[in-house]
Design an enzyme around this catalytic site. Sequence first.
Site, PDB file in Angstrom:
ATOM      1  N   ASN A 162      66.918  19.760 -14.646  1.00  0.00           N
ATOM      2  CA  ASN A 162      65.337  20.046 -15.032  1.00  0.00           C
ATOM      3  C   ASN A 162      65.419  21.078 -16.055  1.00  0.00           C
ATOM      4  O   ASN A 162      64.571  21.240 -16.828  1.00  0.00           O
ATOM      5  CB  ASN A 162      65.030  20.901 -13.745  1.00  0.00           C
ATOM      6  N   PRO A 186      77.786  18.235 -16.334  1.00  0.00           N
ATOM      7  CA  PRO A 186      76.218  18.225 -16.431  1.00  0.00           C
ATOM      8  C   PRO A 186      75.914  17.119 -15.432  1.00  0.00           C
ATOM      9  O   PRO A 186      76.215  16.265 -14.932  1.00  0.00           O
ATOM     10  CB  PRO A 186      75.780  17.919 -17.873  1.00  0.00           C
ATOM     11  N   ALA A 187      74.269  17.366 -15.165  1.00  0.00           N
ATOM     12  CA  ALA A 187      73.769  16.050 -14.410  1.00  0.00           C
ATOM     13  C   ALA A 187      73.861  14.951 -15.105  1.00  0.00           C
ATOM     14  O   ALA A 187      73.460  14.794 -16.332  1.00  0.00           O
ATOM     15  CB  ALA A 187      72.298  16.606 -13.966  1.00  0.00           C
ATOM     16  N   GLY A 238      71.687  23.615  -8.246  1.00  0.00           N
ATOM     17  CA  GLY A 238      71.275  22.263  -7.900  1.00  0.00           C
ATOM     18  C   GLY A 238      70.754  22.296  -6.601  1.00  0.00           C
ATOM     19  O   GLY A 238      70.278  23.208  -5.957  1.00  0.00           O
ATOM     20  N   SER A 239      70.817  21.209  -5.797  1.00  0.00           N
ATOM     21  CA  SER A 239      69.766  21.046  -4.509  1.00  0.00           C
ATOM     22  C   SER A 239      70.787  21.567  -3.473  1.00  0.00           C
ATOM     23  O   SER A 239      72.120  22.013  -3.385  1.00  0.00           O
ATOM     24  CB  SER A 239      69.763  19.500  -3.999  1.00  0.00           C
ATOM     25  N   GLU A 258      72.870  28.429  -6.854  1.00  0.00           N
ATOM     26  CA  GLU A 258      71.735  28.846  -7.170  1.00  0.00           C
ATOM     27  C   GLU A 258      70.983  27.352  -6.604  1.00  0.00           C
ATOM     28  O   GLU A 258      71.117  26.149  -7.306  1.00  0.00           O
ATOM     29  CB  GLU A 258      71.555  29.026  -8.704  1.00  0.00           C
ATOM     30  N   LEU A 259      70.189  27.260  -5.692  1.00  0.00           N
ATOM     31  CA  LEU A 259      69.896  26.112  -4.946  1.00  0.00           C
ATOM     32  C   LEU A 259      68.337  26.048  -4.782  1.00  0.00           C
ATOM     33  O   LEU A 259      67.702  26.618  -5.621  1.00  0.00           O
ATOM     34  CB  LEU A 259      70.440  25.943  -3.558  1.00  0.00           C
ATOM     35  N   CYS A 292      62.919  25.095  -9.775  1.00  0.00           N
ATOM     36  CA  CYS A 292      63.451  25.614  -8.547  1.00  0.00           C
ATOM     37  C   CYS A 292      62.456  26.605  -7.939  1.00  0.00           C
ATOM     38  O   CYS A 292      62.361  26.701  -6.450  1.00  0.00           O
ATOM     39  CB  CYS A 292      64.676  25.900  -8.594  1.00  0.00           C
ATOM     40  N   GLU A 391      61.248  20.797  -0.289  1.00  0.00           N
ATOM     41  CA  GLU A 391      61.122  20.783  -1.798  1.00  0.00           C
ATOM     42  C   GLU A 391      60.400  19.497  -2.329  1.00  0.00           C
ATOM     43  O   GLU A 391      61.120  18.650  -2.332  1.00  0.00           O
ATOM     44  CB  GLU A 391      62.160  21.444  -2.464  1.00  0.00           C
TER      45      GLU A 391
HETATM   46  P1  NAD Z   1      71.723  17.798  -7.254  1.00  0.00           P
HETATM   47  O1  NAD Z   1      72.293  18.575  -6.310  1.00  0.00           O
HETATM   48  O2  NAD Z   1      71.510  16.443  -6.821  1.00  0.00           O
HETATM   49  O3  NAD Z   1      72.514  17.797  -8.525  1.00  0.00           O
HETATM   50  C1  NAD Z   1      73.234  18.759  -9.085  1.00  0.00           C
HETATM   51  C2  NAD Z   1      74.418  18.798  -9.941  1.00  0.00           C
HETATM   52  O4  NAD Z   1      75.456  18.563  -9.037  1.00  0.00           O
HETATM   53  C3  NAD Z   1      74.271  17.215 -10.529  1.00  0.00           C
HETATM   54  O5  NAD Z   1      75.195  17.581 -11.820  1.00  0.00           O
HETATM   55  C4  NAD Z   1      75.310  16.376  -9.741  1.00  0.00           C
HETATM   56  O6  NAD Z   1      75.851  15.476 -10.664  1.00  0.00           O
HETATM   57  C5  NAD Z   1      76.190  17.163  -9.145  1.00  0.00           C
HETATM   58  N1  NAD Z   1      76.682  16.747  -8.058  1.00  0.00           N
HETATM   59  C6  NAD Z   1      75.970  15.965  -6.988  1.00  0.00           C
HETATM   60  N2  NAD Z   1      76.976  15.759  -6.030  1.00  0.00           N
HETATM   61  C7  NAD Z   1      78.097  16.500  -6.149  1.00  0.00           C
HETATM   62  C8  NAD Z   1      79.328  16.440  -5.458  1.00  0.00           C
HETATM   63  N3  NAD Z   1      79.302  15.912  -4.236  1.00  0.00           N
HETATM   64  N4  NAD Z   1      80.130  17.618  -5.857  1.00  0.00           N
HETATM   65  C9  NAD Z   1      79.823  18.193  -7.094  1.00  0.00           C
HETATM   66  N5  NAD Z   1      78.719  18.029  -7.707  1.00  0.00           N
HETATM   67  C10 NAD Z   1      77.899  17.027  -7.316  1.00  0.00           C
HETATM   68  O7  NAD Z   1      70.566  18.385  -7.862  1.00  0.00           O
HETATM   69  P2  NAD Z   1      69.445  17.858  -8.981  1.00  0.00           P
HETATM   70  O8  NAD Z   1      68.730  16.874  -8.179  1.00  0.00           O
HETATM   71  O9  NAD Z   1      70.339  17.842 -10.278  1.00  0.00           O
HETATM   72  O10 NAD Z   1      68.612  19.240  -9.370  1.00  0.00           O
HETATM   73  C11 NAD Z   1      67.435  19.579  -8.713  1.00  0.00           C
HETATM   74  C12 NAD Z   1      67.869  20.656  -7.589  1.00  0.00           C
HETATM   75  O11 NAD Z   1      68.324  21.886  -8.183  1.00  0.00           O
HETATM   76  C13 NAD Z   1      66.329  21.210  -6.849  1.00  0.00           C
HETATM   77  O12 NAD Z   1      66.800  21.307  -5.683  1.00  0.00           O
HETATM   78  C14 NAD Z   1      66.409  22.598  -7.556  1.00  0.00           C
HETATM   79  O13 NAD Z   1      65.539  23.580  -6.856  1.00  0.00           O
HETATM   80  C15 NAD Z   1      67.558  22.924  -7.998  1.00  0.00           C
HETATM   81  N6  NAD Z   1      67.531  24.064  -8.873  1.00  0.00           N
HETATM   82  C16 NAD Z   1      67.923  25.281  -8.526  1.00  0.00           C
HETATM   83  C17 NAD Z   1      67.897  26.312  -9.350  1.00  0.00           C
HETATM   84  C18 NAD Z   1      68.170  27.896  -9.080  1.00  0.00           C
HETATM   85  O14 NAD Z   1      68.329  28.693  -9.970  1.00  0.00           O
HETATM   86  N7  NAD Z   1      68.214  28.314  -7.784  1.00  0.00           N
HETATM   87  C19 NAD Z   1      67.679  25.961 -10.694  1.00  0.00           C
HETATM   88  C20 NAD Z   1      67.214  24.761 -11.026  1.00  0.00           C
HETATM   89  C21 NAD Z   1      67.374  23.705 -10.111  1.00  0.00           C
END
Ligand code: NAD
Length: 494
Positions: A162, A186-187, A238-239, A258-259, A292, A391
């Site tokens: 994001n 990275p994603a 991430g999530s 940071e989720l 997020c 969310e």
């Molecule tokens: P996601 O958890 O699907 O992916 C995040 C990252 O984790 C990606 O790079 C992905 O490739 C990697 N990943 C996936 N599975 C993995 C595994 N098993 N082991 C290691 N890495 C793995 O999240 P997303 O859809 O990319 O991002 C959106 C989420 O991120 C939302 O829930 C949002 O709220 C959160 N977010 C939080 C903050 C914060 O600061 N708290 C900021 C931005 C986004």
Amino acid sequence: MTAKYASGGLPELVSSPGNFIGGAWEDREAAHSDVINPATGQAISRLPKSSRATAQRAIAAAAKAQAAWSRIPVWERAALCVKLASAIDERVPEVARVLSMEQGKPLAQAMGEVSKAADGFRMNAELVKYMTGEVLPAETPDRLVITRRYPRGVYAVITPWNFPVNIPTEYLAPAIATGNAVVWVPAPSTALVAVAFMRVLAEAGLPDGLINLVLGEGAEVGDEIVANPGTHAIGFTGSAATGRRIAERGAGKPMLLELGGNGPMIVRYDADLDTAAKAAAGGAFFNSGQVCAATGRVLADGRIAGELAQKIAKLAGAEHVGDPLHQGTTMGPLNNQAVATKTADHVNEAVAQGAKLLAGGKSLPELGSDLFYAATVLTDVTPDMRIAKEETFGPVVPIIPLEGDAELMRVARDTDYGLSMSVFSGDVETAMAMAGELTAGIVNINASTTYWEIHLPFGGGSGTKSGAGRLGGRHTLEAMTEIRMITLPQRVLC
Ligand code: NAD
């Protein structure tokens, strides 16, 4: 520097993308995946889907670089961060264009994000120079006890799509400023802009191996860098679901997690409704709601909920949804199909259960792809609907009318998430008292849930699914160093 753009509008910066390991660009991978422009649905590039073996080579390269880098004096590490900041400043339009074409956000917002990354490197350069240790009193008279901060070693950094430049910067800049090295995954849906950003840092004179970029699936290369004993600490945004898995796989390593969030915005009966409406629309529609700290739900006192909903709906109608590269666009497409499907499911389910649609509520494929979704406002949402509990991560304002402060607080607190919340009221003392009772890492009074600056502590409340630790300013620098207590003999001259 003059930016050069190849056919298709992508800058030359990303003309031969690949992994960056030990200071060299490479693509030795058997598998690849297409980079999709979410505004058109078309493939604009191809990237390697790396193997675990590649991630392991990156870890080895980082370890080698870190051994030397940790001995570089802090003033020199800070000077490198300043140099990287200047390099980013010069390449803002190129990196922003890739960001916009791959992530989907309007170009002006992408430019802002890349400029902010330069600020991030500069801020860390300033703050790292003034980190201090302590001299501690001891019961034993002939021991002098001091603490010093040391880098943790090799950081595994995994980032979402994001804010694919700002969020990596929140880890990369403090990591290298404090003497760590990094392996960054990275994603996948914003890996091309990671290449662009990495190339800018590399060309500015980053020492070989200090930051290594590995492209591929999180479950493969992300998992490798989390679980591999060659990494010493983890930075993950991430999530909540992935964060939980990372906490298990990386158990024992220091972690910043940071989720997700589902920020409630509480609007009391005495709030300024124009200000609250603008904050709700800004908090829910910025970056198409893929934030997020987005305003995930508005909890409004029943006496003002109707008027507030009308004001927010009017603002939703004023959003310009369209091509992110067009001037004047305020909302681009969603980044990927998973988030588009979740947004539509949440909205459709709420409407089926009795919520009233005041604006939007539909995808806009006529704009170029199925990922465009209209700015949406729903009212008469109830706290048990999925859109209120989970969310959404899309451009939606669900309004939940409630009776009085006690109900507003009960519903705000009844959540798995605790990232950012806000309270709107004409009575700041009451709002302050409410802030003290909320279960969030951040509470903004009379401002959007998304209010944020790079030096401020950002993170989830304890016991919630929103993460652990604080990112921002000195907080990340402290988290990325460990305190070593050193004791030495001392003699008192008499
Ligand atoms: P996601 O958890 O699907 O992916 C995040 C990252 O984790 C990606 O790079 C992905 O490739 C990697 N990943 C996936 N599975 C993995 C595994 N098993 N082991 C290691 N890495 C793995 O999240 P997303 O859809 O990319 O991002 C959106 C989420 O991120 C939302 O829930 C949002 O709220 C959160 N977010 C939080 C903050 C914060 O600061 N708290 C900021 C931005 C986004």
